[in-house]
Design a protein around this motif. Sequence first.
Motif, PDB file in Angstrom:
ATOM      1  N   THR A  19      44.854  64.958  22.783  1.00 46.57           N
ATOM      2  CA  THR A  19      43.845  63.895  22.721  1.00 46.57           C
ATOM      3  C   THR A  19      42.445  64.482  22.566  1.00 46.57           C
ATOM      4  OG1 THR A  19      45.216  62.534  24.152  1.00 46.57           O
ATOM      5  CG2 THR A  19      42.924  61.892  23.944  1.00 46.57           C
ATOM      6  N   LEU A  20      42.134  65.461  23.419  1.00 46.31           N
ATOM      7  CA  LEU A  20      40.788  66.039  23.376  1.00 46.31           C
ATOM      8  C   LEU A  20      40.559  66.823  22.086  1.00 46.31           C
ATOM      9  CD1 LEU A  20      40.309  67.184  27.079  1.00 46.31           C
ATOM     10  CD2 LEU A  20      39.417  65.154  25.932  1.00 46.31           C
ATOM     11  N   PHE A  21      41.601  67.524  21.627  1.00 40.46           N
ATOM     12  CA  PHE A  21      41.484  68.293  20.387  1.00 40.46           C
ATOM     13  C   PHE A  21      41.187  67.354  19.205  1.00 40.46           C
ATOM     14  CE2 PHE A  21      43.670  69.778  16.529  1.00 40.46           C
ATOM     15  CZ  PHE A  21      42.959  70.945  16.285  1.00 40.46           C
ATOM     16  N   TYR A  22      41.994  66.328  19.091  1.00 35.35           N
ATOM     17  CA  TYR A  22      41.870  65.359  18.002  1.00 35.35           C
ATOM     18  C   TYR A  22      40.500  64.690  18.050  1.00 35.35           C
ATOM     19  CZ  TYR A  22      44.008  61.818  14.856  1.00 35.35           C
ATOM     20  OH  TYR A  22      44.357  61.011  13.804  1.00 35.35           O
ATOM     21  N   PHE A  23      40.160  64.245  19.256  1.00 32.51           N
ATOM     22  CA  PHE A  23      38.889  63.563  19.441  1.00 32.51           C
ATOM     23  C   PHE A  23      37.735  64.522  19.169  1.00 32.51           C
ATOM     24  CE2 PHE A  23      35.506  61.548  21.904  1.00 32.51           C
ATOM     25  CZ  PHE A  23      35.627  60.260  21.452  1.00 32.51           C
ATOM     26  N   GLY A  24      37.862  65.752  19.649  1.00 30.50           N
ATOM     27  CA  GLY A  24      36.814  66.742  19.475  1.00 30.50           C
ATOM     28  C   GLY A  24      36.559  67.042  18.012  1.00 30.50           C
ATOM     29  N   ILE A  25      37.642  67.312  17.277  1.00 25.08           N
ATOM     30  CA  ILE A  25      37.510  67.657  15.864  1.00 25.08           C
ATOM     31  C   ILE A  25      36.946  66.475  15.071  1.00 25.08           C
ATOM     32  CG2 ILE A  25      38.852  68.095  13.767  1.00 25.08           C
ATOM     33  CD1 ILE A  25      38.773  70.564  15.255  1.00 25.08           C
ATOM     34  N   LEU A  26      37.455  65.282  15.363  1.00 24.80           N
ATOM     35  CA  LEU A  26      37.098  64.135  14.545  1.00 24.80           C
ATOM     36  C   LEU A  26      35.763  63.512  14.904  1.00 24.80           C
ATOM     37  CD1 LEU A  26      40.496  62.346  14.189  1.00 24.80           C
ATOM     38  CD2 LEU A  26      39.010  63.047  12.328  1.00 24.80           C
ATOM     39  N   VAL A  27      35.407  63.573  16.175  1.00 21.82           N
ATOM     40  CA  VAL A  27      34.212  62.859  16.603  1.00 21.82           C
ATOM     41  C   VAL A  27      33.156  63.792  17.188  1.00 21.82           C
ATOM     42  CG1 VAL A  27      33.318  61.013  18.043  1.00 21.82           C
ATOM     43  CG2 VAL A  27      35.588  60.805  17.054  1.00 21.82           C
ATOM     44  N   LEU A  28      33.545  64.582  18.183  1.00 21.98           N
ATOM     45  CA  LEU A  28      32.549  65.363  18.913  1.00 21.98           C
ATOM     46  C   LEU A  28      31.835  66.377  18.018  1.00 21.98           C
ATOM     47  CD1 LEU A  28      32.646  64.034  21.478  1.00 21.98           C
ATOM     48  CD2 LEU A  28      33.878  65.939  22.512  1.00 21.98           C
ATOM     49  N   VAL A  29      32.611  67.186  17.287  1.00 22.08           N
ATOM     50  CA  VAL A  29      31.997  68.205  16.424  1.00 22.08           C
ATOM     51  C   VAL A  29      31.094  67.542  15.378  1.00 22.08           C
ATOM     52  CG1 VAL A  29      32.462  70.022  14.748  1.00 22.08           C
ATOM     53  CG2 VAL A  29      33.791  69.909  16.853  1.00 22.08           C
TER      54      VAL A  29
ATOM     55  N   LEU C 102      36.663  58.862  29.102  1.00 18.90           N
ATOM     56  CA  LEU C 102      37.467  59.088  27.899  1.00 18.90           C
ATOM     57  C   LEU C 102      37.965  57.764  27.322  1.00 18.90           C
ATOM     58  CD1 LEU C 102      38.761  61.201  26.021  1.00 18.90           C
ATOM     59  CD2 LEU C 102      40.730  61.223  27.530  1.00 18.90           C
ATOM     60  N   ILE C 103      38.407  56.852  28.202  1.00 16.53           N
ATOM     61  CA  ILE C 103      38.880  55.544  27.733  1.00 16.53           C
ATOM     62  C   ILE C 103      37.760  54.822  26.979  1.00 16.53           C
ATOM     63  CG2 ILE C 103      39.756  53.285  28.452  1.00 16.53           C
ATOM     64  CD1 ILE C 103      41.106  54.610  30.799  1.00 16.53           C
ATOM     65  N   SER C 104      36.538  54.907  27.514  1.00 14.01           N
ATOM     66  CA  SER C 104      35.414  54.254  26.829  1.00 14.01           C
ATOM     67  C   SER C 104      35.111  54.941  25.505  1.00 14.01           C
ATOM     68  CB  SER C 104      34.152  54.308  27.689  1.00 14.01           C
ATOM     69  OG  SER C 104      34.420  53.833  28.970  1.00 14.01           O
ATOM     70  N   LEU C 105      35.166  56.276  25.496  1.00 13.54           N
ATOM     71  CA  LEU C 105      34.831  57.018  24.279  1.00 13.54           C
ATOM     72  C   LEU C 105      35.781  56.688  23.133  1.00 13.54           C
ATOM     73  CD1 LEU C 105      33.762  60.689  25.041  1.00 13.54           C
ATOM     74  CD2 LEU C 105      32.424  58.820  24.090  1.00 13.54           C
ATOM     75  N   ILE C 106      37.057  56.441  23.483  1.00 16.76           N
ATOM     76  CA  ILE C 106      38.036  56.147  22.445  1.00 16.76           C
ATOM     77  C   ILE C 106      37.627  54.900  21.657  1.00 16.76           C
ATOM     78  CG2 ILE C 106      40.434  55.413  22.071  1.00 16.76           C
ATOM     79  CD1 ILE C 106      41.226  57.324  24.331  1.00 16.76           C
ATOM     80  N   GLU C 107      36.883  54.007  22.319  1.00 13.08           N
ATOM     81  CA  GLU C 107      36.447  52.772  21.665  1.00 13.08           C
ATOM     82  C   GLU C 107      35.288  53.000  20.697  1.00 13.08           C
ATOM     83  OE1 GLU C 107      36.590  49.206  23.580  1.00 13.08           O
ATOM     84  OE2 GLU C 107      38.645  49.883  23.819  1.00 13.08           O
ATOM     85  N   LEU C 108      34.637  54.133  20.833  1.00 19.35           N
ATOM     86  CA  LEU C 108      33.373  54.348  20.120  1.00 19.35           C
ATOM     87  C   LEU C 108      33.411  53.984  18.638  1.00 19.35           C
ATOM     88  CD1 LEU C 108      30.456  55.388  20.619  1.00 19.35           C
ATOM     89  CD2 LEU C 108      31.236  57.575  19.736  1.00 19.35           C
ATOM     90  N   ILE C 154      40.693  57.856   9.036  1.00 20.31           N
ATOM     91  CA  ILE C 154      41.151  58.215  10.382  1.00 20.31           C
ATOM     92  C   ILE C 154      40.073  57.892  11.407  1.00 20.31           C
ATOM     93  CG2 ILE C 154      41.665  60.178  11.895  1.00 20.31           C
ATOM     94  CD1 ILE C 154      43.268  61.395   9.678  1.00 20.31           C
ATOM     95  N   PHE C 155      38.832  58.239  11.073  1.00 23.22           N
ATOM     96  CA  PHE C 155      37.742  58.010  12.018  1.00 23.22           C
ATOM     97  C   PHE C 155      37.638  56.535  12.397  1.00 23.22           C
ATOM     98  CE2 PHE C 155      33.385  56.830  13.027  1.00 23.22           C
ATOM     99  CZ  PHE C 155      33.048  57.761  13.988  1.00 23.22           C
ATOM    100  N   VAL C 156      37.690  55.681  11.399  1.00 18.63           N
ATOM    101  CA  VAL C 156      37.480  54.259  11.657  1.00 18.63           C
ATOM    102  C   VAL C 156      38.671  53.637  12.382  1.00 18.63           C
ATOM    103  CG1 VAL C 156      36.897  52.058  10.595  1.00 18.63           C
ATOM    104  CG2 VAL C 156      36.071  54.158   9.599  1.00 18.63           C
ATOM    105  N   THR C 157      39.881  54.173  12.167  1.00 22.48           N
ATOM    106  CA  THR C 157      41.062  53.481  12.691  1.00 22.48           C
ATOM    107  C   THR C 157      41.702  54.168  13.902  1.00 22.48           C
ATOM    108  OG1 THR C 157      42.494  54.654  11.145  1.00 22.48           O
ATOM    109  CG2 THR C 157      41.673  52.518  10.448  1.00 22.48           C
ATOM    110  N   PHE C 158      41.126  55.282  14.387  1.00 23.71           N
ATOM    111  CA  PHE C 158      41.909  55.968  15.404  1.00 23.71           C
ATOM    112  C   PHE C 158      41.995  55.275  16.764  1.00 23.71           C
ATOM    113  CE2 PHE C 158      38.110  58.572  16.538  1.00 23.71           C
ATOM    114  CZ  PHE C 158      38.218  58.540  17.911  1.00 23.71           C
ATOM    115  N   PRO C 159      41.108  54.351  17.124  1.00 26.80           N
ATOM    116  CA  PRO C 159      41.328  53.698  18.420  1.00 26.80           C
ATOM    117  C   PRO C 159      42.473  52.679  18.440  1.00 26.80           C
ATOM    118  CG  PRO C 159      39.027  53.527  17.703  1.00 26.80           C
ATOM    119  CD  PRO C 159      39.829  53.972  16.536  1.00 26.80           C
ATOM    120  N   PHE C 160      42.918  52.211  17.281  1.00 22.14           N
ATOM    121  CA  PHE C 160      43.755  51.009  17.280  1.00 22.14           C
ATOM    122  C   PHE C 160      45.070  51.120  18.045  1.00 22.14           C
ATOM    123  CE2 PHE C 160      40.711  49.825  14.138  1.00 22.14           C
ATOM    124  CZ  PHE C 160      40.590  48.474  14.306  1.00 22.14           C
TER     125      PHE C 160
END
Lengths: 274, 244, 298
Positions: A19-29, C102-108, C154-160
């Motif tokens: 989760t953190l890896f995916y999120f990090g690569i796609l959003v955080l970086v 983290l739960i909130s961030l996923i919604e971003l 992927i960016f736009v749809t990853f929270p779904f």
Amino acid sequence: MPRTRTHVLPGFQLSLGFTLFYFGILVLVPVVALTFRTFSQGFPAFLGTILEERAIASYKNSFGLSLLAGGFDGVIGLGIAWVLTRYDFPGRRLLDALIDLPFALPTAVAGIALTALYSPEGWIGKLLPFKVAYTPLGIFIALAFVGLPFVVRTIQPVLAQLPVELEEAAACLGASRFLIFTKVLFPAVLPAVLTGITLAFGRAVGEYGSVIFIAGNIAYYTEITPLLIVMKLEQFQYPAAAGLGFFMLIVSFFILFLIQILQTWNARRSGGRI
Amino acid sequence: MSIRVENISKVFERFPALNGVSLEVKEGDLLALLGPSGSGKTTLLRIIAGLEFPGRDGGKVFLDGREVTWESAYARRAGFVFQHYALFNHMTVGENIAFGLRVRPRNTRPPEAQIRRKVSELLTMVQLPGLEDRFPTQLSGGQRQRIALARALAVEPKILLLDEPFGALDAKVRKELRKWLREFHDRTGLTTIFVTHDQDEAFELADHVVILHEGKIQQSGTPKEITSSPANTFVSDFLGFNDS
Amino acid sequence: MSSLSITSHTPNHDPKPVVYALTAFTFLTVGLLLFLPLVAVFAEAFSKGPSVFWETFRDPVTQNSILLTLKVAVVAVPLNTIFGMAAAWAVTRFTFTGRRFLISLIELPLWVSPVIGGLLYTLIFGLQGWLGRSLEEHDIQIIFAYPGLVLATIFVTFPFVARVLIPLMESLGQAEEEAAVTLGARGWQVFFRITLPRIKIGLFYGIILCNARAMGEFGAVSVVSGHIRNQTCTMPLQIEILHSEYQFAHAFALASVLSLLGILTLLLKVYLEGQASRRLPIEIPERRRHRDPATPLP
């Protein structure tokens, strides 16, 4: 056998790690990259970008009209939610399902459809004595369209779990309907209404696809901020695009934060159930 | 198998659930953990089962003198029956009971015919023969309870832990099942701990009763010892002695 | 769950005129604001007759845009599904610091302009981006090419998927998984034999939602696409091009395909809600109870 452990179920490291890896690569970086890009030319340059006259004109649309559209949705959304939860009539389920339409319709499709309806030759446009498409009013309509389900869907569950006894008790005590509404019902649904308005506003601020067709995109008049970012990118003005993007991201963070607070308030008011 | 718990403490998000609890259960004993809700009794049971772990320096758990504090639930050979049974509703009764055998690695997994035989034996043992192909949702509460027990027994546990075993049942079924569990325990001699908030149940069924309140043991002993001399005002209040 | 019931509704004590007026108002606003645009899509699509409608789909450029949309979704949706399952497992089955954050961030991504999604990757992979120079040296193209389209989608749809599964798995609790562990199930056995069968409907719904959004995404994809005709135009972008070239009937014909996808998604939602007799989230974050997942359900 580990010396200590805290988890009974398997897969903690794998699932959180992925989760953190995916999120990090796609959003955080990328967000870090955006921040660097924004300030690589210094803070004054950033201020110059976001305070540029044309940018400020676009905020009037992206923030001002979003707020108006959110407020408008708040009012009509409350009415619609009331009807859908309190009354029974043929077609109720269909109307209820239609509320989600703006979520289900791709933004570009909604955009061209609204344009077709509200352009001067359109079904609605030709009935009206004033111009809608290619004016701020057109943007307003598109934003009201995308925001409405947020309001209705936030208010509905709250109305549904309001005990009718509350109103009946108030009625027995001789309160008028007006009094019941202002003193009993409205305070109970207010957090939900405000949450819904904020959700609608938050979505409208970043909205792109459903707006750009009906807006006409006339500089200083019907330009929205996301469109300005796209134009800067197309002209390869990366720092300016980054600056505006960063500004919008900060605003989105702020709105997300506000939504969290409002939702907590709303949940507490309505009994904290799921 | 005997159970020993030494100085267990556990904190949930700043809320202390258990505070220095020590306890010993002899082989073949039937022990009740009795207390009001929030007393920490379920947490203690889950720590013994390996479904919860004490914090660092939060005490130790021993089974037959061997420390198992950080071992997995399965390695402890602890059968656990959940309060709401936690039956797998997407599987038949037979599949539920066979689950523990079928998830074994290939080299230790019994052949299918043997698994089937075992399932049918266990169903007979809990007095529900022939229910293999039913789904849990088609059964009554009392039946589900016994299926959950059969499922736990399928993996031949050395201790049996039951969380509010009769909590979700109506009064009549509760009485019947109580009697049945006592007979079952006497027949198998399996060391058993059950959690309850119902004092009648604890005193009627158990060899020993431990009363918990606010994460601490208030008193432990045989039902007779406790009812004849409550250790403190909480115990006597809880048992309702001050009402009469 | 009772609060989200959709079949029951509270009786009303409103005077008849108010009931009629408000009901009429609802029909009018929902009809005009929400339903009419959908009608317009199909009316415009067939405005020049069915032959023009079908002609749209014989154009190879349009065919390519449909194919490209499918190619993007076929990568983006499975990746986001895996992410959604991993994220839901992590945040509903364990406690750790920063879990709620983290739960909130996923919604971003739902609250950020889709344009920002495209911008983020352009700043990294674009010609003047961080890695732009070295990518060009190695002749790798991401922006204005297929990989960029996938990234933006992927960016736009990853929270779904995640946001459907998180409240679902939280409400199911973990007693069944714990029971499986006490019976000796290890690792993936717990997930595949116990969790997956219990969440499969929710998972299916999340995937459908994610897919609908992935195929209809416009803003983010528009930024990274470069609008290279016949190469980097997905269906929504092709709709935009047709529309800007005043080929309205063709634009709406293509739009009607995406609208059908949206309608199917809605119908599925209504059907599944009927099955589960509770509301399923589309985009609105569900008000969730913050429960310590390690503590047993009451």
